[in-house]
Design an enzyme around this catalytic site. Structure first.
Site, PDB file in Angstrom:
ATOM      1  CG  HIS A 160      -2.659  -6.491  10.491  1.00  7.37           C
ATOM      2  ND1 HIS A 160      -1.449  -6.251   9.890  1.00  7.37           N
ATOM      3  CD2 HIS A 160      -3.266  -5.289  10.612  1.00  7.37           C
ATOM      4  CE1 HIS A 160      -1.339  -4.957   9.651  1.00  7.37           C
ATOM      5  NE2 HIS A 160      -2.432  -4.345  10.086  1.00  7.37           N
ATOM      6  CD  GLU A 209      -1.485  -0.373   3.584  1.00  9.27           C
ATOM      7  OE1 GLU A 209      -2.288   0.557   3.739  1.00  9.27           O
ATOM      8  OE2 GLU A 209      -1.496  -1.408   4.283  1.00  9.27           O
ATOM      9  CB  CYS A 213      -2.488  -4.428   6.450  1.00  9.66           C
ATOM     10  SG  CYS A 213      -2.021  -2.760   6.932  1.00  9.66           S
TER      11      CYS A 213
HETATM   12  N1  COA Z   1       1.896   3.420  30.555  1.00 10.33           N
HETATM   13  C1  COA Z   1       1.281   2.340  30.026  1.00 10.33           C
HETATM   14  N2  COA Z   1       0.254   2.428  29.131  1.00 10.33           N
HETATM   15  C2  COA Z   1      -0.130   3.652  28.741  1.00 10.33           C
HETATM   16  C3  COA Z   1       0.474   4.820  29.246  1.00 10.33           C
HETATM   17  C4  COA Z   1       1.526   4.667  30.203  1.00 10.33           C
HETATM   18  N3  COA Z   1       2.141   5.718  30.723  1.00 10.33           N
HETATM   19  N4  COA Z   1      -0.134   5.884  28.672  1.00 10.33           N
HETATM   20  C5  COA Z   1      -1.082   5.395  27.836  1.00 10.33           C
HETATM   21  N5  COA Z   1      -1.086   4.053  27.884  1.00 10.33           N
HETATM   22  C6  COA Z   1      -1.923   3.122  27.127  1.00 10.33           C
HETATM   23  C7  COA Z   1      -3.373   3.584  26.977  1.00 10.33           C
HETATM   24  O1  COA Z   1      -4.134   3.271  28.126  1.00 10.33           O
HETATM   25  C8  COA Z   1      -3.790   2.819  25.743  1.00 10.33           C
HETATM   26  O2  COA Z   1      -4.059   1.488  26.106  1.00 10.33           O
HETATM   27  P1  COA Z   1      -5.511   0.853  25.800  1.00 10.33           P
HETATM   28  O3  COA Z   1      -5.574   0.756  24.318  1.00 10.33           O
HETATM   29  O4  COA Z   1      -5.486  -0.468  26.486  1.00 10.33           O
HETATM   30  O5  COA Z   1      -6.533   1.807  26.332  1.00 10.33           O
HETATM   31  C9  COA Z   1      -2.515   2.790  24.901  1.00 10.33           C
HETATM   32  O6  COA Z   1      -1.445   3.100  25.782  1.00 10.33           O
HETATM   33  C10 COA Z   1      -2.509   3.820  23.774  1.00 10.33           C
HETATM   34  O7  COA Z   1      -2.844   5.037  24.346  1.00 10.33           O
HETATM   35  P2  COA Z   1      -3.896   5.993  23.630  1.00 10.33           P
HETATM   36  O8  COA Z   1      -4.102   7.185  24.471  1.00 10.33           O
HETATM   37  O9  COA Z   1      -5.092   5.221  23.209  1.00 10.33           O
HETATM   38  O10 COA Z   1      -2.998   6.368  22.357  1.00 10.33           O
HETATM   39  P3  COA Z   1      -3.279   7.339  21.181  1.00 10.33           P
HETATM   40  O11 COA Z   1      -4.591   8.021  21.283  1.00 10.33           O
HETATM   41  O12 COA Z   1      -2.078   8.222  21.110  1.00 10.33           O
HETATM   42  O13 COA Z   1      -3.334   6.393  19.866  1.00 10.33           O
HETATM   43  C11 COA Z   1      -3.411   4.554  18.393  1.00 10.33           C
HETATM   44  C12 COA Z   1      -3.076   5.027  19.810  1.00 10.33           C
HETATM   45  C13 COA Z   1      -3.104   3.072  18.231  1.00 10.33           C
HETATM   46  C14 COA Z   1      -4.893   4.776  18.115  1.00 10.33           C
HETATM   47  C15 COA Z   1      -2.530   5.382  17.399  1.00 10.33           C
HETATM   48  O14 COA Z   1      -1.184   5.080  17.617  1.00 10.33           O
HETATM   49  C16 COA Z   1      -2.861   5.176  15.948  1.00 10.33           C
HETATM   50  O15 COA Z   1      -3.760   5.810  15.413  1.00 10.33           O
HETATM   51  N6  COA Z   1      -2.108   4.252  15.268  1.00 10.33           N
HETATM   52  C17 COA Z   1      -2.305   3.968  13.870  1.00 10.33           C
HETATM   53  C18 COA Z   1      -3.592   3.194  13.625  1.00 10.33           C
HETATM   54  C19 COA Z   1      -3.540   1.777  13.822  1.00 10.33           C
HETATM   55  O16 COA Z   1      -2.472   1.245  13.976  1.00 10.33           O
HETATM   56  N7  COA Z   1      -4.729   1.134  13.818  1.00 10.33           N
HETATM   57  C20 COA Z   1      -4.860  -0.245  14.137  1.00 10.33           C
HETATM   58  C21 COA Z   1      -5.784  -1.021  13.277  1.00 10.33           C
HETATM   59  S1  COA Z   1      -5.095  -1.483  11.704  1.00 10.33           S
END
Ligand code: COA
Length: 410
Positions: free
Chosen positions: A233, A79, A111
């Site tokens: 994945h 992609e 993916c």
């Molecule tokens: N210690 C441990 N864990 C922590 C933490 C800390 N200090 N601070 C945050 N976390 C945890 C959160 O609780 C969360 O866990 P949870 O999912 O169990 O709730 C995790 O870390 C991620 O934190 P979050 O605030 O949700 O992160 P974010 O809003 O910055 O975004 C994604 C996370 C994955 C949504 C983002 O990285 C993204 O958009 N990635 C690309 C999309 C993707 O990969 N999609 C997947 C499907 S293909």
């Protein structure tokens, strides 16, 4: 009849950023990335590497000991396409010296297109068992700087030789599938960075898992407990934990000890944790991680979940073949990962901001440490690739490398 994976190898770029470094610069708690996302490092390709060179490197290794004359079709999943018309696989076909009668196509569905390649390859070799297919999946996962997606970047490629003599995993042709029109992750043609509704994408991933699993059960009659290990994945490795707990709950296994459930996925996460997301390649790099991480999987059944945003999902299964450990490339992968060079935040940002010219001018790319192939430059809107003559075990040239990276900071 049997058909499946005869050989598997992956390639990761020579450079990486430690996510503790990124966390410091973004003012985030490192544990958010390390524990919350389950990621430690992310691979960063230099300007002279792209999906073609990474794919060619993975395929070169996967084809060790395989007669290239038996490869009937090369299926290239990505992609991060470099051309709207010409398939990236044609460059790989040339770099690897595959026979001119071998076909080469490019596949797309986020993916999941690597799995489309695997399923097409299985159908091919089941019909004509004397032929082999080469599935190459290669991607650069790129999100905006400072966005939530940034720590889930990465890059890499994987190559699978699919044949009627599967020395690693015999794959079943029966599988479950699910398709739904959603906008959880996409990249319009005019953008270099993907757009993602991250939290929504996780929800859709889990919904697609439920539906693809239900279809898989309808097709095969199998139950959760028929599988010894599970591969998912991996946009980030914590996603596998979420997915596996979800599947366990869906199938009435949600009350099993957390450690028991995690032991079913843990080995598949090792490589992705330090390579980062590689979109189409990530599921199968996870499979390589599992096979190379456990030595007693003979005869065990695997559950394999493929998800591609947008979205399409597939649930596959296969049985690990007796004696599989003799046909892995674990030492090669270990050396490749051990030799990688860490980038500072400034070096990462400079490489991120580097763009190849789009005006058709002649351009030579700076020479970085790569595998056996590199993008030498561009001219008249044409990409020019070159092979690098070097011994398999020749180490990286650390000083020259630093100079090349420094060139981007100037
Ligand atoms: N210690 C441990 N864990 C922590 C933490 C800390 N200090 N601070 C945050 N976390 C945890 C959160 O609780 C969360 O866990 P949870 O999912 O169990 O709730 C995790 O870390 C991620 O934190 P979050 O605030 O949700 O992160 P974010 O809003 O910055 O975004 C994604 C996370 C994955 C949504 C983002 O990285 C993204 O958009 N990635 C690309 C999309 C993707 O990969 N999609 C997947 C499907 S293909």
């Amino acid at each position: 009849m049997k058909a499946g994976i005869e050989s598997i190898s992956f390639y990761a770029p020579h450079y990486f950023v430690d996510l503790r470094t990124l966390a410091r610069r973004r003012g985030a708690d490192p544990d958010k990335f390390l524990k919350g996302l389950g990621q430690e490092k992310m691979g960063v390709p230099p300007p002279d590497e792209d999906i073609v060179t990474m794919g060619a490197n993975a395929a070169r290794q996967a084809l060790t000991g395989v007669d290239p004359a038996t490869i009937d079709t090369l299926l290239f999943a990505t992609e991060s396409g470099i051309d709207q018309s010409k398939a990236a696989g044609i460059y790989v076909h040339h770099l690897l010296g595959l026979p001119s009668r071998c076909k080469a196509y490019e596949l797309k569905q986020a993916c999941c297109s690597s799995t489309a390649g695997v399923l097409a390859a299985l159908a091919l070799v089941r019909q004509e068992p004397h032929k082999r297919a080469l599935v190459v999946a290669s991607d650069v996962a790129r999100y905006g700087l400072g966005t939530p997606g940034e720590p889930t970047q990465g890059a890499g490629a994987v190559a699978l030789v699919i044949s009627a003599t599967p020395k690693l995993v015999a794959l079943d042709i029966e599988h479950g599938s699910y398709t739904e029109d959603v906008m959880d992750f996409w990249r319009p043609n005019y953008r270099e960075e993907a757009l993602v509704d991250g939290k929504y994408s996780i929800k859709v991933y889990l919904r697609a898992l439920s539906e693809a699993w239900r279809d898989y059960v309808r097709q095969t009659g199998r139950r959760f407990e028929d599988h010894a290990r599970f591969c998912y994945h991996l946009p980030f490795t914590r996603m596998a934990e979420k997915a596996h707990l979800h599947l366990a709950k869906l199938t009435g296994h949600g009350e099993e000890p957390y450690e028991t459930l995690m032991a079913q996925i843990e080995s598949s996460l090792r490589y992705n944790r330090v390579v980062g997301n590689s979109y189409t390649a990530s599921l199968y790099i996870g499979l390589a991680s599992l096979l190379e991480g456990e030595r007693d999987l003979d005869g065990q059944r695997l559950g394999i979940f493929s998800y591609g945003s947008g979205c399409m999902a597939a649930y596959l299964s296969g049985v690990v073949q007796k004696g599989y450990t003799a046909h892995l490339h674990a030492d090669h992968h270990k050396r490749m990962l051990d030799e990688r060079v860490e980038l500072s935040f400034e070096e990462y940002a400079a490489l991120y901001e580097h763009h190849l010219p789009t005006d058709g001018s002649a351009y030579e790319t700076a020479r970085h440490e790569t595998g056996f192939f590199r993008l030498a430059g561009l001219n008249e809107h044409k990409r020019i690739y070159e092979k690098i003559e070097r011994a398999d075990s020749e180490p990286a040239h650390a000083e020259a490398e630093r100079k090349a990276i420094a060139g981007h900071l100037a």
